[in-house]
Design a protein around this motif. Structure first.
Motif, PDB file in Angstrom:
ATOM      1  N   MET A 100       1.046  -1.169   0.006  1.00  0.00           N
ATOM      2  CA  MET A 100       0.021   0.130  -0.143  1.00  0.00           C
ATOM      3  C   MET A 100       0.785   1.333  -0.146  1.00  0.00           C
ATOM      4  O   MET A 100       1.826   1.218   0.797  1.00  0.00           O
ATOM      5  N   LEU A 101       0.654   2.083  -0.926  1.00  0.00           N
ATOM      6  CA  LEU A 101       1.227   3.495  -0.888  1.00  0.00           C
ATOM      7  C   LEU A 101       0.417   4.495  -1.190  1.00  0.00           C
ATOM      8  O   LEU A 101      -0.595   4.665  -1.931  1.00  0.00           O
ATOM      9  N   SER A 102       0.606   5.625  -0.597  1.00  0.00           N
ATOM     10  CA  SER A 102       0.292   6.905  -1.036  1.00  0.00           C
ATOM     11  C   SER A 102       1.298   8.160  -1.143  1.00  0.00           C
ATOM     12  O   SER A 102       2.252   7.714  -0.671  1.00  0.00           O
ATOM     13  N   HIS A 103       1.160   8.898  -2.236  1.00  0.00           N
ATOM     14  CA  HIS A 103       2.283   9.691  -2.512  1.00  0.00           C
ATOM     15  C   HIS A 103       1.922  11.170  -3.189  1.00  0.00           C
ATOM     16  O   HIS A 103       0.861  11.106  -3.569  1.00  0.00           O
ATOM     17  N   ALA A 104       2.468  12.223  -2.541  1.00  0.00           N
ATOM     18  CA  ALA A 104       2.104  13.649  -2.822  1.00  0.00           C
ATOM     19  C   ALA A 104       2.536  13.690  -4.414  1.00  0.00           C
ATOM     20  O   ALA A 104       3.378  13.176  -4.888  1.00  0.00           O
ATOM     21  N   THR A 105       1.908  14.614  -4.881  1.00  0.00           N
ATOM     22  CA  THR A 105       1.875  14.896  -6.315  1.00  0.00           C
ATOM     23  C   THR A 105       1.467  16.347  -6.691  1.00  0.00           C
ATOM     24  O   THR A 105       0.721  17.038  -5.939  1.00  0.00           O
ATOM     25  N   GLU A 139       1.319  -6.490  -8.862  1.00  0.00           N
ATOM     26  CA  GLU A 139       0.164  -6.254  -9.755  1.00  0.00           C
ATOM     27  C   GLU A 139      -0.718  -5.545  -8.889  1.00  0.00           C
ATOM     28  O   GLU A 139      -0.969  -5.505  -7.744  1.00  0.00           O
ATOM     29  N   LEU A 140      -1.074  -4.175  -9.483  1.00  0.00           N
ATOM     30  CA  LEU A 140      -2.059  -3.232  -8.542  1.00  0.00           C
ATOM     31  C   LEU A 140      -3.475  -3.861  -8.590  1.00  0.00           C
ATOM     32  O   LEU A 140      -4.066  -4.611  -9.714  1.00  0.00           O
ATOM     33  N   VAL A 141      -4.137  -3.635  -7.500  1.00  0.00           N
ATOM     34  CA  VAL A 141      -5.360  -4.123  -7.197  1.00  0.00           C
ATOM     35  C   VAL A 141      -6.231  -3.192  -7.612  1.00  0.00           C
ATOM     36  O   VAL A 141      -5.866  -1.848  -7.588  1.00  0.00           O
ATOM     37  N   GLU A 142      -7.484  -3.508  -8.243  1.00  0.00           N
ATOM     38  CA  GLU A 142      -8.497  -2.612  -8.775  1.00  0.00           C
ATOM     39  C   GLU A 142      -8.814  -1.508  -7.838  1.00  0.00           C
ATOM     40  O   GLU A 142      -8.937  -1.945  -6.779  1.00  0.00           O
ATOM     41  N   PRO A 143      -8.942  -0.406  -7.895  1.00  0.00           N
ATOM     42  CA  PRO A 143      -8.989   0.574  -9.166  1.00  0.00           C
ATOM     43  C   PRO A 143      -7.574   0.825  -9.766  1.00  0.00           C
ATOM     44  O   PRO A 143      -7.534   1.736 -10.355  1.00  0.00           O
ATOM     45  N   GLY A 144      -6.298   0.371  -9.206  1.00  0.00           N
ATOM     46  CA  GLY A 144      -5.041   0.848  -9.738  1.00  0.00           C
ATOM     47  C   GLY A 144      -4.576   2.115  -8.936  1.00  0.00           C
ATOM     48  O   GLY A 144      -5.260   2.044  -7.833  1.00  0.00           O
ATOM     49  N   PHE A 191     -10.402   8.748  -4.388  1.00  0.00           N
ATOM     50  CA  PHE A 191     -11.178   7.907  -5.427  1.00  0.00           C
ATOM     51  C   PHE A 191     -10.734   6.383  -5.507  1.00  0.00           C
ATOM     52  O   PHE A 191     -11.375   5.650  -6.175  1.00  0.00           O
ATOM     53  N   TRP A 192     -10.265   6.035  -4.371  1.00  0.00           N
ATOM     54  CA  TRP A 192      -9.683   4.507  -4.449  1.00  0.00           C
ATOM     55  C   TRP A 192     -10.627   4.016  -3.485  1.00  0.00           C
ATOM     56  O   TRP A 192     -10.484   3.982  -2.285  1.00  0.00           O
ATOM     57  N   ARG A 193     -11.617   3.309  -4.178  1.00  0.00           N
ATOM     58  CA  ARG A 193     -12.600   2.595  -3.263  1.00  0.00           C
ATOM     59  C   ARG A 193     -13.094   3.495  -2.539  1.00  0.00           C
ATOM     60  O   ARG A 193     -13.376   3.031  -1.181  1.00  0.00           O
TER      61      ARG A 193
END
Length: 78
Positions: free
Chosen positions: A1-6, A42-47, A53-55
């Motif tokens: 699991m990862l979250s990252h600033a953009t 392998e990314l889990v949906e929704p990628g 917006f991730w689930r």
């Protein structure tokens, strides 16, 4: 699991300036740069998606299109 600033969705130079004076740094990365962290997985949906917006459990927060974080979950392949 990862979250990252953009900075893909809004100008984040002010946030970078604050972090430049802190003990922790802020590295903004594009979608393509964040996707590279998942190489070999392998990314889990929704990628890879903007975090709200991730689930989502409900409606994303107001102005969520401006939220500057990607999120993704992946599994090791092979």
């Amino acid at each position: 699991m990862l979250s990252h600033a953009t900075g893909d969705f809004a100008d984040r130079r002010d946030a970078q300036a604050v972090y430049s004076r802190a003990t922790a740094s802020l590295s903004l990365r594009s979608r393509a740069e964040v996707e590279r962290f998942f190489d070999g997985f392998e990314l889990v949906e929704p990628g890879l998606a903007q975090a709200p917006f991730w689930r989502p459990d409900g409606s994303p927060p107001a102005r969520s299109r401006e939220i500057g974080f990607y999120g993704g979950v992946a599994r090791k392949t092979g």
